[in-house]
Design a protein around this motif. Structure first.
Motif, PDB file in Angstrom:
ATOM      1  N   ALA A  15       0.829  -1.210   0.000  1.00 33.04           N
ATOM      2  CA  ALA A  15       0.000   0.000   0.000  1.00 33.04           C
ATOM      3  C   ALA A  15       0.861   1.257   0.000  1.00 33.04           C
ATOM      4  O   ALA A  15       0.559   2.230  -0.697  1.00 33.04           O
ATOM      5  N   LEU A  16       1.961   1.252   0.772  1.00 28.61           N
ATOM      6  CA  LEU A  16       2.855   2.410   0.835  1.00 28.61           C
ATOM      7  C   LEU A  16       3.505   2.688  -0.514  1.00 28.61           C
ATOM      8  O   LEU A  16       3.661   3.851  -0.915  1.00 28.61           O
ATOM      9  N   LEU A  17       3.849   1.619  -1.241  1.00 33.02           N
ATOM     10  CA  LEU A  17       4.546   1.766  -2.513  1.00 33.02           C
ATOM     11  C   LEU A  17       3.594   1.905  -3.692  1.00 33.02           C
ATOM     12  O   LEU A  17       4.037   2.053  -4.832  1.00 33.02           O
ATOM     13  N   TYR A  39      10.832   1.394  -2.704  1.00 29.83           N
ATOM     14  CA  TYR A  39      10.960   1.725  -1.278  1.00 29.83           C
ATOM     15  C   TYR A  39      11.950   2.867  -1.082  1.00 29.83           C
ATOM     16  O   TYR A  39      11.687   3.824  -0.336  1.00 29.83           O
ATOM     17  N   LEU A  40      13.101   2.781  -1.761  1.00 27.01           N
ATOM     18  CA  LEU A  40      14.092   3.851  -1.681  1.00 27.01           C
ATOM     19  C   LEU A  40      13.560   5.144  -2.294  1.00 27.01           C
ATOM     20  O   LEU A  40      13.850   6.244  -1.801  1.00 27.01           O
ATOM     21  N   LYS A  41      12.783   5.023  -3.352  1.00 28.94           N
ATOM     22  CA  LYS A  41      12.214   6.209  -4.008  1.00 28.94           C
ATOM     23  C   LYS A  41      11.257   6.947  -3.067  1.00 28.94           C
ATOM     24  O   LYS A  41      11.281   8.182  -2.975  1.00 28.94           O
ATOM     25  N   VAL A  42      10.413   6.183  -2.353  1.00 30.20           N
ATOM     26  CA  VAL A  42       9.479   6.802  -1.408  1.00 30.20           C
ATOM     27  C   VAL A  42      10.250   7.488  -0.272  1.00 30.20           C
ATOM     28  O   VAL A  42       9.946   8.624   0.110  1.00 30.20           O
ATOM     29  N   GLY A  43      11.253   6.793   0.266  1.00 27.73           N
ATOM     30  CA  GLY A  43      12.051   7.385   1.342  1.00 27.73           C
ATOM     31  C   GLY A  43      12.832   8.598   0.882  1.00 27.73           C
ATOM     32  O   GLY A  43      12.939   9.586   1.619  1.00 27.73           O
ATOM     33  N   PHE A  44      13.366   8.558  -0.344  1.00 21.52           N
ATOM     34  CA  PHE A  44      14.122   9.698  -0.879  1.00 21.52           C
ATOM     35  C   PHE A  44      13.205  10.902  -1.077  1.00 21.52           C
ATOM     36  O   PHE A  44      13.594  12.039  -0.800  1.00 21.52           O
ATOM     37  N   GLY A  45      11.970  10.650  -1.530  1.00 21.05           N
ATOM     38  CA  GLY A  45      11.016  11.734  -1.699  1.00 21.05           C
ATOM     39  C   GLY A  45      10.666  12.397  -0.380  1.00 21.05           C
ATOM     40  O   GLY A  45      10.570  13.626  -0.292  1.00 21.05           O
ATOM     41  N   ASP A  46      10.503  11.574   0.664  1.00 25.48           N
ATOM     42  CA  ASP A  46      10.211  12.129   1.982  1.00 25.48           C
ATOM     43  C   ASP A  46      11.423  12.868   2.553  1.00 25.48           C
ATOM     44  O   ASP A  46      11.280  13.897   3.215  1.00 25.48           O
ATOM     45  N   PHE A  47      12.625  12.336   2.280  1.00 22.35           N
ATOM     46  CA  PHE A  47      13.854  12.941   2.797  1.00 22.35           C
ATOM     47  C   PHE A  47      14.141  14.294   2.144  1.00 22.35           C
ATOM     48  O   PHE A  47      14.602  15.234   2.799  1.00 22.35           O
ATOM     49  N   THR A  48      13.856  14.429   0.853  1.00 22.36           N
ATOM     50  CA  THR A  48      14.175  15.655   0.111  1.00 22.36           C
ATOM     51  C   THR A  48      13.007  16.631   0.046  1.00 22.36           C
ATOM     52  O   THR A  48      13.157  17.697  -0.555  1.00 22.36           O
ATOM     53  N   LYS A  49      11.875  16.287   0.631  1.00 27.07           N
ATOM     54  CA  LYS A  49      10.720  17.189   0.554  1.00 27.07           C
ATOM     55  C   LYS A  49      10.999  18.553   1.174  1.00 27.07           C
ATOM     56  O   LYS A  49      10.645  19.584   0.577  1.00 27.07           O
ATOM     57  N   ALA A 212      11.743   5.710   4.742  1.00 25.00           N
ATOM     58  CA  ALA A 212      10.622   4.877   4.308  1.00 25.00           C
ATOM     59  C   ALA A 212      10.190   3.927   5.424  1.00 25.00           C
ATOM     60  O   ALA A 212       8.987   3.708   5.638  1.00 25.00           O
ATOM     61  N   SER A 213      11.145   3.380   6.145  1.00 23.09           N
ATOM     62  CA  SER A 213      10.826   2.487   7.259  1.00 23.09           C
ATOM     63  C   SER A 213      10.110   3.241   8.372  1.00 23.09           C
ATOM     64  O   SER A 213       9.167   2.731   8.988  1.00 23.09           O
ATOM     65  N   ASN A 214      10.556   4.483   8.633  1.00 21.69           N
ATOM     66  CA  ASN A 214       9.886   5.294   9.648  1.00 21.69           C
ATOM     67  C   ASN A 214       8.448   5.594   9.244  1.00 21.69           C
ATOM     68  O   ASN A 214       7.540   5.595  10.091  1.00 21.69           O
ATOM     69  N   MET A 215       8.241   5.881   7.963  1.00 20.62           N
ATOM     70  CA  MET A 215       6.887   6.136   7.478  1.00 20.62           C
ATOM     71  C   MET A 215       5.996   4.922   7.696  1.00 20.62           C
ATOM     72  O   MET A 215       4.827   5.046   8.078  1.00 20.62           O
ATOM     73  N   LEU A 216       6.555   3.738   7.474  1.00 17.25           N
ATOM     74  CA  LEU A 216       5.786   2.506   7.604  1.00 17.25           C
ATOM     75  C   LEU A 216       5.470   2.195   9.064  1.00 17.25           C
ATOM     76  O   LEU A 216       4.322   1.913   9.417  1.00 17.25           O
ATOM     77  N   ILE A 217       6.489   2.236   9.923  1.00  9.53           N
ATOM     78  CA  ILE A 217       6.317   1.827  11.316  1.00  9.53           C
ATOM     79  C   ILE A 217       5.613   2.897  12.143  1.00  9.53           C
ATOM     80  O   ILE A 217       4.734   2.589  12.959  1.00  9.53           O
TER      81      ILE A 217
END
Length: 311
Positions: A15-17, A39-49, A212-217
Motif C-alpha cells: 500500500a505504501l509503494l 521503497y528507496l524512491k518513497v524514502g528519498f522523496g520524503d527525505f528531500t521534501k 521509508a521504514s519510519n513512514m511505515l512503522i
C-alpha cells in the motif's frame, strides 16, 4: 500473531509503494526486484521534501526580488542583503520549522485508512491483538535500526580500507625511493572521487531506507495507540463486509460503544450499497439517504451485539 504481523507488513508495504495488497504469482518477483527501488524512491522523496520546499520558496522570492529591483532603483548592498535573506533566511526558517509542519509527511488520511482496512482484514480488533501486534512491530523496528547501523559500519569500513590502502601506497613509494609524480596524484584523486561518490550514494540510500521504514512503522504506532485508547474508552471499531436487509445489501464501517449498546452510540465511517455495477459509496450527509441510514442502524446494532456476544 507472528504470521499476522508478517502479512500485515507485506500488505502495508504494498500500500505504501502504490501496489495492490492482494497476493498474486508475480508478487514474489515484485518484492525481490521492484519493491526495493520503489521503497528507496518513497524514502528519498520524503527525505528531500523539505529541500524541495526550500528551493521552490527561495526561487519564487528571488524572482519577485529581481522584478521589484528592475522597476526601481535599489542600492547594490540592499539587493545583496535581500538576496541572501531569500536563500539563507528561508533555509533557517525551514530548518527550525515546528514539528507539526514535517512530522506527518508520510502519514496521510488515505494511508491511515489503508492501514485500518488492512488491520480489519487481518482481524486485529481486540486489545490483546493490538498489544501483540505493537510488540512485534517494536521488534521489527529494532531489526530495521540494526540494519541501518550495519550500513553505517559498511560505509565506515570502506573509508577505513581506502585510507589503509592509500597509506600503504605512500609507504611503498617512500621505501622504494620513487618520487610522487603527476600520474600518481591523478590516480589518487580519481580514487578519492570514487570513494566520495560511493559514500554520497550510500548515505542517500541509507537515509532513504530509514525514512521509508519510519513512514511505515510510525503510522502503525500512532494508529495502534489510538486504537488502544478507543478500546480502553469502550469504543470499538467495526467493519461489516456484508449485511443483508429487506431494502438492500450493505457494507459498513465505523465505531460503536459496546458498553452502551444504543443506536446513538454507532458512528458510521462509510456505508456502501451493492448495486448492479458493484459496491456504491453512499453520501452520509445527503437527506435522501438519511431515512435509509435510520432504518439500517437498528439492524447494525443487532448485528454488532450478536457478534460481540459470540466473542
Amino acid at each position: 500473531m507472528f504470521i499476522k504481523t508478517k502479512e500485515i507488513l507485506e500488505a502495508s508495504e504494498s500500500a505504501l509503494l502504490g501496489f495492490s495488497v492482494n497476493r498474486s504469482l508475480l508478487k514474489p518477483v515484485q518484492r525481490l526486484f521492484v519493491y526495493p527501488l520503489a521503497y528507496l524512491k518513497v524514502g528519498f522523496g520524503d527525505f528531500t521534501k523539505p529541500m524541495a520546499v526550500w528551493s521552490f520558496t527561495s526561487f519564487a522570492l528571488m524572482m519577485l526580488l529581481t522584478l521589484f529591483s528592475s522597476n526601481m532603483e535599489m542600492p547594490q548592498e540592499v539587493f545583496l542583503i535581500l538576496f541572501n535573506m531569500c536563500i539563507w533566511g528561508i533555509l533557517l526558517l525551514k530548518t527550525f520549522s515546528t514539528p507539526s509542519s514535517y512530522a506527518f509527511y508520510g502519514a496521510t488520511e488515505v494511508s491511515v485508512n489503508k492501514i485500518v482496512d488492512i488491520l480489519d482484514k487481518n482481524g486485529v480488533q481486540s486489545e490483546s491483538d493490538i498489544k501483540l501486534l505493537e510488540n512485534n512491530l517494536e521488534k521489527v523496528e529494532q531489526r530495521i535500526n540494526a540494519r541501518v547501523k550495519f550500513y553505517k559500519w559498511i560505509i565506515g569500513s570502506f573509508w577505513g580500507l581506502y585510507l589503509l590502502i592509500f597509506n600503504f601506497q605512500l609507504r611503498f613509494l617512500s621505501l622504494s625511493d620513487k618520487k610522487i609524480d603527476d600520474s600518481f596524484l591523478n590516480s589518487s584523486f580519481e580514487g578519492f572521487l570514487y570513494v566520495v561518490l560511493f559514500t554520497v550514494f550510500a548515505l542517500l540510500a541509507m537515509f532513504s531506507y530509514k525514512r521509508a521504514s519510519n513512514m511505515l512503522i510510525a503510522s502503525y504506532f500512532c494508529l495502534l495507540n489510538a486504537m488502544l485508547y478507543l478500546h480502553r474508552g469502550f469504543v470499538q471499531l467495526f467493519n461489516i463486509s456484508r449485511i443483508n436487509t429487506d431494502f438492500g445489501i450493505f457494507r459498513v464501517s465505523g465505531d460503536w460503544c459496546f458498553k452502551s449498546p444504543k443506536v446513538e452510540s454507532i458512528t458510521l465511517k462509510s456505508i456502501e450499497v451493492l448495486g448492479t455495477d458493484g459496491w456504491v459509496l453512499l453520501d452520509k450527509t445527503s437527506e435522501r439517504n438519511s431515512q435509509l441510514i435510520e432504518n439500517l442502524l437498528p439492524l447494525l446494532l443487532s448485528h454488532l451485539l450478536l457478534k460481540n456476544n459470540a466473542m
